[in-house]
Design a protein around this motif. Structure first.
Motif, PDB file in Angstrom:
ATOM      1  N   MET A   1       0.845  -1.192   0.000  1.00  0.00           N
ATOM      2  CA  MET A   1       0.000   0.000   0.000  1.00  0.00           C
ATOM      3  C   MET A   1       0.890   1.254   0.000  1.00  0.00           C
ATOM      4  N   GLU A   2       0.551   2.207  -0.838  1.00  0.00           N
ATOM      5  CA  GLU A   2       1.350   3.428  -0.936  1.00  0.00           C
ATOM      6  C   GLU A   2       1.204   4.270   0.325  1.00  0.00           C
ATOM      7  N   LYS A   3       2.298   4.930   0.703  1.00  0.00           N
ATOM      8  CA  LYS A   3       2.327   5.724   1.924  1.00  0.00           C
ATOM      9  C   LYS A   3       2.019   7.190   1.628  1.00  0.00           C
ATOM     10  N   LEU A   4       1.450   7.869   2.631  1.00  0.00           N
ATOM     11  CA  LEU A   4       1.089   9.270   2.476  1.00  0.00           C
ATOM     12  C   LEU A   4       1.004   9.917   3.859  1.00  0.00           C
ATOM     13  N   ILE A   5       1.445  11.158   3.935  1.00  0.00           N
ATOM     14  CA  ILE A   5       1.227  11.986   5.119  1.00  0.00           C
ATOM     15  C   ILE A   5       0.351  13.152   4.691  1.00  0.00           C
ATOM     16  N   ALA A   6      -0.742  13.396   5.398  1.00  0.00           N
ATOM     17  CA  ALA A   6      -1.622  14.510   5.072  1.00  0.00           C
ATOM     18  C   ALA A   6      -1.626  15.499   6.231  1.00  0.00           C
ATOM     19  N   LEU A  26      11.744  15.442   6.047  1.00  0.00           N
ATOM     20  CA  LEU A  26      11.651  14.118   5.427  1.00  0.00           C
ATOM     21  C   LEU A  26      12.234  14.083   4.022  1.00  0.00           C
ATOM     22  N   ASN A  27      12.737  15.249   3.563  1.00  0.00           N
ATOM     23  CA  ASN A  27      13.328  15.334   2.229  1.00  0.00           C
ATOM     24  C   ASN A  27      12.366  14.796   1.165  1.00  0.00           C
ATOM     25  N   THR A  28      11.152  15.327   1.189  1.00  0.00           N
ATOM     26  CA  THR A  28      10.119  14.810   0.294  1.00  0.00           C
ATOM     27  C   THR A  28       9.443  15.932  -0.481  1.00  0.00           C
ATOM     28  N   GLU A  29       8.330  15.622  -1.120  1.00  0.00           N
ATOM     29  CA  GLU A  29       7.612  16.561  -1.978  1.00  0.00           C
ATOM     30  C   GLU A  29       6.203  16.790  -1.446  1.00  0.00           C
ATOM     31  N   ILE A  30       5.628  17.938  -1.809  1.00  0.00           N
ATOM     32  CA  ILE A  30       4.308  18.330  -1.329  1.00  0.00           C
ATOM     33  C   ILE A  30       3.298  18.309  -2.475  1.00  0.00           C
ATOM     34  N   SER A  81      -3.426  11.212  -7.112  1.00  0.00           N
ATOM     35  CA  SER A  81      -3.081   9.798  -6.942  1.00  0.00           C
ATOM     36  C   SER A  81      -1.864   9.417  -7.779  1.00  0.00           C
ATOM     37  N   GLN A  82      -1.734  10.017  -8.967  1.00  0.00           N
ATOM     38  CA  GLN A  82      -0.571   9.734  -9.805  1.00  0.00           C
ATOM     39  C   GLN A  82       0.704  10.286  -9.178  1.00  0.00           C
ATOM     40  N   HIS A  83       0.605  11.485  -8.612  1.00  0.00           N
ATOM     41  CA  HIS A  83       1.775  12.053  -7.926  1.00  0.00           C
ATOM     42  C   HIS A  83       2.157  11.214  -6.710  1.00  0.00           C
ATOM     43  N   ILE A  84       1.171  10.723  -5.983  1.00  0.00           N
ATOM     44  CA  ILE A  84       1.459   9.879  -4.819  1.00  0.00           C
ATOM     45  C   ILE A  84       2.229   8.629  -5.255  1.00  0.00           C
ATOM     46  N   THR A  85       1.792   8.030  -6.338  1.00  0.00           N
ATOM     47  CA  THR A  85       2.482   6.848  -6.859  1.00  0.00           C
ATOM     48  C   THR A  85       3.909   7.183  -7.262  1.00  0.00           C
ATOM     49  N   ASN A  86       4.070   8.261  -8.009  1.00  0.00           N
ATOM     50  CA  ASN A  86       5.400   8.638  -8.497  1.00  0.00           C
ATOM     51  C   ASN A  86       6.369   8.931  -7.359  1.00  0.00           C
ATOM     52  N   VAL A  92      10.287   7.889  -1.044  1.00  0.00           N
ATOM     53  CA  VAL A  92       9.955   8.852   0.006  1.00  0.00           C
ATOM     54  C   VAL A  92       8.446   8.942   0.147  1.00  0.00           C
ATOM     55  N   ILE A  93       7.989   9.531   1.262  1.00  0.00           N
ATOM     56  CA  ILE A  93       6.560   9.635   1.542  1.00  0.00           C
ATOM     57  C   ILE A  93       6.077  11.034   1.200  1.00  0.00           C
ATOM     58  N   PRO A  94       5.141  11.179   0.267  1.00  0.00           N
ATOM     59  CA  PRO A  94       4.638  12.508  -0.095  1.00  0.00           C
ATOM     60  C   PRO A  94       3.793  13.113   1.009  1.00  0.00           C
ATOM     61  N   ILE A  95       3.713  14.447   1.001  1.00  0.00           N
ATOM     62  CA  ILE A  95       2.884  15.160   1.964  1.00  0.00           C
ATOM     63  C   ILE A  95       1.744  15.847   1.224  1.00  0.00           C
ATOM     64  N   LEU A  96       0.532  15.509   1.594  1.00  0.00           N
ATOM     65  CA  LEU A  96      -0.650  16.175   1.056  1.00  0.00           C
ATOM     66  C   LEU A  96      -0.959  17.354   1.968  1.00  0.00           C
ATOM     67  N   ALA A  97      -0.930  18.569   1.419  1.00  0.00           N
ATOM     68  CA  ALA A  97      -1.098  19.777   2.224  1.00  0.00           C
ATOM     69  C   ALA A  97      -2.468  20.396   1.996  1.00  0.00           C
ATOM     70  N   GLY A  98      -3.281  20.414   3.062  1.00  0.00           N
ATOM     71  CA  GLY A  98      -4.588  21.100   2.964  1.00  0.00           C
ATOM     72  C   GLY A  98      -5.558  20.285   2.155  1.00  0.00           C
ATOM     73  N   GLY A  99      -6.566  20.932   1.873  1.00  0.00           N
ATOM     74  CA  GLY A  99      -7.139  22.205   2.065  1.00  0.00           C
ATOM     75  C   GLY A  99      -8.642  22.037   1.856  1.00  0.00           C
ATOM     76  N   THR A 100      -9.104  21.499   0.671  1.00  0.00           N
ATOM     77  CA  THR A 100     -10.532  21.387   0.377  1.00  0.00           C
ATOM     78  C   THR A 100     -11.037  20.042   0.908  1.00  0.00           C
TER      79      THR A 100
END
Length: 317
Positions: A1-6, A26-30, A81-86, A92-100
């Protein structure tokens, strides 16, 4: 399962700073979870992270569309979802920031949206009803057939109200009644951090933010967009802050009324966000005012994430 921090929470609570600090650690992307940050040249009214804030950290789903373009939750979930996969594939674990709220919940829980095609004739009829009886009339119609959908849509969000009614009248279904996960089971191996604060303090922050937007040149930003040919009735210009300034520029209201309306609309939006997030029991909440310093809060948040992700814990001080 893909990892994610929100990192989620109501507007003006401080999600941008926390997300950026975590990304550095975490040296990751948002990945932005905000429906308005996708639009180019709409910076002040959206409280878009500055170039300096975004420097050295890759941000996704910011400045990807022209202001006249439409953008929906379906578009968002597909792109995010595509960015999370990439990003996961980079190790590394992507960070979902905010919002809607709807966007974030739909992504995390794997909503499957209704594929009902559009019916232009029906849309025109519904639009005519709104013009004749007011937006609240259509919102009340939606509330009668789909209370959950109506609860998350503002009466002035006419485009989405019409689409929701269109789906109901054509298929008898609601916009998102068919979900991949029915019991709040997450589509991702996610740690969902929620930032909150006492409502009075939050509202004070909101009012201060609106004053800052005005001093930064929100009126000029909206005027420039209109002068460039962006229609006043397009989706992006219906965002809070933009539609009120449009009314001021079109001499429908004075500037003081516009500013007051922006503050009230933003406070109402924050209240709706908090209501929406209460439907997400997997959120780990942190009250911003429980910490003396940002570093103290960041260290506590990081330790929470590290404990769930077996990351090496280091002091942020």
């Amino acid at each position: 399962m893909e990892k994610l921090i929100a990192v989620i929470g109501p507007t003006a609570v401080g999600k941008t700073k926390v997300s950026i600090e975590l990304a550095k650690k975490l040296n990751t992307e948002i990945i932005s979870g905000d429906s308005m940050l996708v639009y180019k040249d709409m910076n002040i009214g959206t409280a878009k992270p500055s170039s300096d804030e975004r420097s050295n950290i890759t941000h996704h789903l910011i400045d990807i569309l022209e202001p006249q373009a439409d953008f929906s939750v379906v578009d968002f979930t597909a792109l995010a979802s595509q960015h999370i996969t990439n990003i996961n594939q980079k190790g590394v674990i992507p960070i979902l920031a905010g919002g809607t709220g709807l966007y974030v919940k739909a992504l995390l829980e794997g909503y499957q949206f209704n594929p009902t095609p559009s019916d232009e004739k029906l849309r025109i009829q519904l639009d005519d009803l709104a013009k004749k009886h007011g937006n609240q009339y259509l919102h009340d119609r939606l509330a009668a057939v789909s209370p959950d959908t109506a609860a998350r849509l503002h009466p002035n969000d006419l485009r989405r109200i019409i689409r929701a009614l269109e789906i109901y009248y054509l298929s008898g279904e609601t916009v998102s009644q068919n979900k991949l996960m029915e019991q709040h089971i997450l589509l991702y191996d996610a740690v969902v951090i929620g930032l909150t604060m006492e409502r009075k303090l939050l509202y004070e922050r909101i009012n201060q933010r609106v004053d800052l937007m005005m001093s930064q040149g929100l009126v000029y930003e909206v005027e420039k967009l209109l002068n460039s040919g962006i229609p006043a009735n397009c989706q992006a210009m219906q965002g809070i802050g933009y539609k009120e300034i449009v009314k001021y520029l079109q001499k429908e209201i004075d500037l003081a009324t516009a500013i007051s309306s922006i503050k009230q609309a933003t406070r109402n939006f924050a209240k709706r966000q908090l209501t929406w997030y209460r439907k997400m029991p997997y959120i780990i909440w942190f009250d911003v005012k429980n910490f003396d310093t940002t570093n103290e809060m960041m260290e506590t948040i990081y330790k929470e994430i590290a404990g769930k992700r077996n990351l090496r814990i280091e002091s942020l001080r």
